[in-house]
Design an enzyme around this catalytic site. Structure first.
Site, mmCIF file in Angstrom:
data_model
loop_
_atom_site.group_PDB
_atom_site.id
_atom_site.type_symbol
_atom_site.label_atom_id
_atom_site.label_comp_id
_atom_site.label_asym_id
_atom_site.label_seq_id
_atom_site.Cartn_x
_atom_site.Cartn_y
_atom_site.Cartn_z
ATOM 1 N N ASN A 1 -49.479 -5.874 20.414
ATOM 2 C CA ASN A 1 -48.553 -5.160 19.539
ATOM 3 C C ASN A 1 -48.593 -5.836 18.177
ATOM 4 O OD1 ASN A 1 -46.475 -3.966 18.155
ATOM 5 N ND2 ASN A 1 -44.867 -4.557 19.585
ATOM 6 N N GLU B 1 -49.799 1.472 19.178
ATOM 7 C CA GLU B 1 -49.513 2.177 17.932
ATOM 8 C C GLU B 1 -48.064 2.632 17.795
ATOM 9 O OE1 GLU B 1 -52.254 5.401 18.066
ATOM 10 O OE2 GLU B 1 -54.033 4.115 17.865
ATOM 11 N N ARG B 2 -47.327 2.634 18.903
ATOM 12 C CA ARG B 2 -45.957 3.160 18.863
ATOM 13 C C ARG B 2 -45.207 2.669 20.085
ATOM 14 N NH1 ARG B 2 -49.609 6.712 20.524
ATOM 15 N NH2 ARG B 2 -49.310 7.723 22.556
ATOM 16 N N ASP C 1 -41.565 -9.711 24.959
ATOM 17 C CA ASP C 1 -41.336 -9.285 26.341
ATOM 18 C C ASP C 1 -41.252 -7.772 26.490
ATOM 19 O OD1 ASP C 1 -41.123 -11.938 27.539
ATOM 20 O OD2 ASP C 1 -39.319 -12.124 26.309
ATOM 21 N N GLU D 1 -42.730 -2.300 29.222
ATOM 22 C CA GLU D 1 -43.372 -0.982 29.215
ATOM 23 C C GLU D 1 -44.466 -0.899 30.268
ATOM 24 O OE1 GLU D 1 -44.857 0.583 25.571
ATOM 25 O OE2 GLU D 1 -43.136 -0.060 24.383
ATOM 26 N N GLY E 1 -39.319 -13.105 21.122
ATOM 27 C CA GLY E 1 -38.639 -13.476 22.358
ATOM 28 C C GLY E 1 -39.462 -14.421 23.209
#
Length: 514
Positions: free
Chosen positions: A144, A177-178, A203, A208, A235
């Site tokens: 991410n 991307e999202r 985290d 997800e 986190g």
């Protein structure tokens, strides 16, 4: 390569020159547990094969150079001059193999050494008692780029990519991307092409991935896919927990990344508990880290505005919330970990005196963060929660009902760390089948609460004499807020505000760890 030079029939011995200086000769011995390097006029170097991630043999493109080259990569624990603790630091041993006239023979000699290093290093992992996964499996590495300070992709390029290449671990980089991109991806992908799913983020991205796996029709097989975690957010609680379970001392930032990268390269897999969480609306989630209501949840979400500060955001958020301490009204009940598994066979510890424990109304979260989670009302997994009654029924008679109804915080933990520097549940392990339930009763002073959180840096809060803090080991719990506003988080993600209950499932997932 001569066997037995060091007095052990399994020891390999060779004499090479240093890659950077051909005048420096090296006497190199490889035992079952160590690489021993003696350079002329220098102190002997001993490197544990337990700290080795890989090795390789190769020849340069220069046809006039008959030599082959041997490189061995270690990440031993060493003391930095800037701190008193130990952290993983990269050590590379490079040798020029040129004893023979035939270039091919030199390469074969270097390849024998590289192969022996890998084999003996691998045997060290068998001694840990974990399950050794093939280091040659192909991993999906999800990054991410927006997590934490937005440096995850840079840290991958600067550290992790090289480490995985040194360990011979092939991987495919996937940049999310999202929100919920990873969740959709793992729900739909062909998992047979991936030996592991590795997350480099905070985290939230692992949350997800786990829920995406359990939403698949083949969830029973999917959730057995080994998962890996690399700290790339603010986190990083699970990454800190994995590091803690390896027995290493407290580290943070890039040192934590190197530690988790090292453990990922070693490839030992253990079982990890997951907790099934039921929300008032009927939605069901799966959690690997925590469930929080009150002070901790407020700090976690309200500190989002300080995300650019990295892990320091939580300390700033704590000080801000302390300045305006809140009390939250609600009811809490739990099934102690010492109770019998079967509800019908268990005996009551503290019985509720009325049947109105179940809240009939669901309230709204007072926070509308971008992290807010829209849970699905139906999850494809058929996993049964045998300990939980319907949310609209009172808790079973053998559950403990907490007599207090005014709280400063309720925190359920199933890993050791709440953040990089917060050892919230020091007794927690990956697969112990226990939820560590903490709650702080109303009436605690700001100074006492701050003292608790400072003690949490080393896990000392559990043994503190604070009369307002209660710690219980449980297998299931129910929380029913009656305050009209508040925040409930699951693994740091905001969920709908209202009645919630949870049950631990021992060892349901698999995680690459130490």
């Amino acid at each position: 390569m001569d066997p037995g030079r060091e007095g052990d029939i399994n020891t390999l011995y060779g004499e090479f020159t240093a890659t950077g200086n051909r005048k420096v000769r090296c006497a190199v011995s490889l035992t079952d547990t160590e690489l021993i390097v003696q350079r002329l006029g220098r102190q002997r170097v001993l490197l544990s094969l337990g700290d080795c991630v890989g090795s390789r043999a190769y020849r340069e493109d220069d046809a006039s150079d008959r030599a082959a080259y041997l490189e061995i990569y270690f990440y031993p624990l060493k003391r930095r001059w800037t701190s008193s603790g130990l952290s993983r630091q990269r050590v590379e041993q490079c040798f020029r193999v040129s004893a023979l006239q035939d270039p091919r023979s030199n390469l074969e000699e270097a390849q024998k050494w590289a192969r022996s290093v890998r084999e003996r290093s691998g045997r060290q992992q068998h001694l840990t008692g974990g399950v050794l996964e093939s280091q040659r499996c192909h991993m999906m590495l999800l990054v991410n780029p927006q997590s934490g300070k937005g440096q995850a992709l840079t840290m991958y390029k600067n550290h992790i990519k090289r480490m995985l290449n040194e360990a011979g671990v092939s991987h495919t980089l996937v940049i999310t991307e999202r929100q919920n991109h990873a969740r959709q991806l793992v729900r739909e992908t062909d998992l047979t092409q991936w030996g592991a799913l590795v997350i480099m983020s905070g985290d939230g991205l692992l949350f997800e991935v786990i829920n995406g796996l359990l939403e698949r029709s083949d969830w029973e097989e999917a959730i057995r896919t080994p998962l890996g975690i690399l700290p790339g957010g603010s986190g990083n609680a699970l990454a800190a927990s994995i590091h803690h379970y390896s027995g290493a001392s407290l580290v943070s930032t890039e040192d934590l990344l190197l530690s988790c990268g090292f453990l990922l390269c070693k490839g030992v897999v253990s079982h990890m508990d997951l907790v099934s969480v039921h929300l008032f609306s009927g939605a069901r989630l799966f959690s690997f880290l925590s469930l929080a209501w009150g002070f901790v949840a407020d700090v976690d979400i309200e500190s989002e505005k300080y995300r650019h500060m990295g892990a320091a955001r939580f300390m700033v958020g704590t000080l801000v919330r302390l300045a305006s301490l809140r009390v939250y009204k609600g009811k809490l009940a739990y099934l102690p970990a010492t109770a019998a598994v079967c509800r019908q066979q268990a005996t009551g510890v503290l019985h509720h005196s009325d049947a109105d424990f179940s809240t009939r109304n669901s309230f709204h979260n007072s926070c509308h963060s971008n992290n807010s989670l829209q849970a699905k009302k139906s999850v494809s997994t058929g996993l049964c929660d045998s300990l939980l009654p319907p949310l609209d029924e009172p808790p079973p008679a053998h559950w403990v009902v907490v007599p207090q109804e005014d709280f400063v915080l309720v925190l359920a933990m199933y890993q050791s760390h709440l953040a990089e520097d917060l050892l919230a549940a020091p007794d927690a392990t990956l697969g112990d089948g226990v939820i560590h339930l903490f709650y702080v009763k109303a009436g605690i002073s700001r100074a006492a609460l701050l003292k608790l959180f400072l003690a949490m840096e080393k896990g000392a809060h559990v043994a503190s004499s604070c009369a307002h803090l209660v710690h219980a080991k449980v297998r299931a719990l129910r929380l029913e807020p009656s305050s009209p506003q508040g925040i409930i988080t699951v693994d740091g993600e905001v969920v709908e505000y209202g009645a919630v209950q949870a049950e631990v499932h021992r060892g349901l997932a698999r995680i690459i760890c130490g």
